[in-house]
Design a protein around this motif. Structure first.
Motif: not given
Length: 452
Positions: A212-215, A222-224, A318-322
């Protein structure tokens, strides 16, 4: 020039006369001898014969001398004629040269007169130029004065009519201030968190929470950029994390600056559709006033203060976890909310101020904050490459936006025209490496280490 031939002829004549004189003396001498010497008749005859032969010989010599003299005279005449011809030719060339010299002198005089006239004309031109420059400066001074008077009159008119309280340039300053604060906040957050070095054992199956975090991160980044964040090691340099923070905040700030209501997306779309119809049906003054009034009244219906800061917190988490920071989403959310509350409140305040300026305080035109969605093709007419090291690859997709832009639209004679006041700054995949090389690395040790 004729002295040589004359001298030659005189010499020949002298020799001729000398020969005659010599022959005469000889004959006289012989006659004297003949008279005074007693010879026999035979002897006398023999002597006479000898004398005759001598005379004949002298006659031959005289004839030869005559011919020589004539030859010399003929040669002298030929030479005299040749010299006369040469003299005539030289005199002709002399006259021609004198004519050319006279023409050159006349040309020189003409050029000198023209140069004198040109110098006089140049002085007149310089004087005229000085006069025109002074006149031009006077006109500029008058124009500046009149422009100031007009600006004061316009401001006074706006104050009387209660219309625009801000200009597009004032709004542009708000956008630039928001960009600076977002950049500063992204750097502060990135330096605050300490990442462990990524190892192969870390590549474990993802939990439902991380999916969910990545979504959610992909929706805003964006994906890239999400893929780069997940695979890169941020242990020594958090530059990529800083860029992701900045990109996420830019997208939320753009949405906040343009929102009508901040709550129900359906209400947002309904108001946007109504306003579009008003813009098409009426002139800018009417449409701008409708937007201003509607914007002010709609936001009065919001129940309490909108929790807009949570959007920024969600982006940070979300950025930190990703990026691989080891912590639970809830714990990280609480940590960021508490530690960076002042920073987040300041960003929300700037975004709301920009929202009010664009929505309610400017009616003479339409202003809109600009960003480029991840994955859209780069367009140099509406965007600017923040690296700008080399021309982008044709059709190259945007990786993310790191600074907001601003556009202005005006309705003139029923037609809308758009002007880009500031292009949004974007990052392209081809320039990412150079951008990260330019970005300052961590300035201090992270104060929040990872937790297992």
């Amino acid at each position: 020039m004729s002295t040589a031939p004359t001298t030659s002829a005189s010499t020949s004549t002298f020799l001729y006369r000398l020969g005659l004189l010599t022959m005469t003396l000889a004959l006289g001498y012989l006659a004297k001898v003949f008279r005074h010497t007693k010879y026999t008749t035979k002897k006398a005859q023999e002597d006479l014969l000898v004398l005759r032969k001598a005379i004949e010989s002298r006659d031959t010599e005289i004839s030869s001398l005559h011919r020589s003299v004539e030859a010399v005279k003929e040669d002298a005449r030929d030479r005299e004629e040749g010299l006369a011809h040469e003299i005539a030719e030289l005199q002709g060339r002399l006259r021609a040269t004198e004519g050319e010299l006279a023409e050159a002198s006349e040309g020189k005089r003409t050029l000198e007169e023209a140069l004198t006239d040109r110098n006089v004309q140049e002085k007149e031109w310089m004087a005229e130029k000085t006069r025109l420059e002074a006149e031009h400066q006077d006109i500029l001074d008058v124009l500046e004065t009149k422009s100031a008077e007009l600006a004061n009159a316009q401001r006074a008119s706006l104050m009387v009519r209660g219309d625009d309280r801000l200009t597009d340039q004032a709004v542009l300053l708000l956008v630039q201030q928001l960009n600076r604060k977002i950049t500063e906040t992204a750097a502060e957050l990135a330096d605050a968190f300490e990442f462990e070095e990524k190892k192969e054992k870390d590549a474990l199956p993802e939990s439902e929470e991380m999916v969910e975090v990545h979504e959610r991160a992909t929706e805003i980044l964006g994906h890239e950029l999400v893929d780069i964040l997940r695979t890169a090691d941020h242990h020594e340099d958090p530059a990529l994390v800083r860029l992701a923070f900045q990109s996420g905040m830019i997208e939320y700030a753009r949405w906040m600056s343009a929102s009508w209501f901040f709550e129900d997306p359906e209400d947002e779309q309904l108001l946007a559709d109504i306003y579009q119809r008003v813009r098409m049906a009426h002139d800018q003054v009417v449409a701008g006033r409708w937007r201003s009034l509607t914007h002010a009244h709609v936001q009065e219906l919001i129940h309490g203060e909108p929790e807009l800061g949570d959007y920024f917190v969600d982006a940070y988490v979300n950025v930190l976890l990703t990026a691989g920071f080891k912590s639970s989403s809830a714990a990280l959310h609480e940590l960021v909310s508490q530690r960076f509350a002042d920073r987040i409140a300041m960003l929300v305040q700037l975004a709301l101020g920009l929202n009010k300026a664009i929505g309610a305080e400017v009616t003479a035109c339409e202003l809109k904050t600009l960003s480029a969605a991840p994955g859209v093709p780069f367009d140099e007419e509406t965007m600017i490459d923040i690296v700008d090291a080399a021309p982008p690859t044709p059709g190259e997709a945007v990786l993310c936006t790191c600074e907001l832009g601003l556009s202005r639209s005006d309705k003139i004679d029923g037609t809308w025209t758009r002007t880009i006041l500031q292009k949004p700054k974007v990052v392209l995949p081809s320039g990412l490496e150079e951008l990260l090389g330019r970005t300052p690395t961590r300035t201090q040790p992270g104060v929040f280490p990872q937790t297992q």
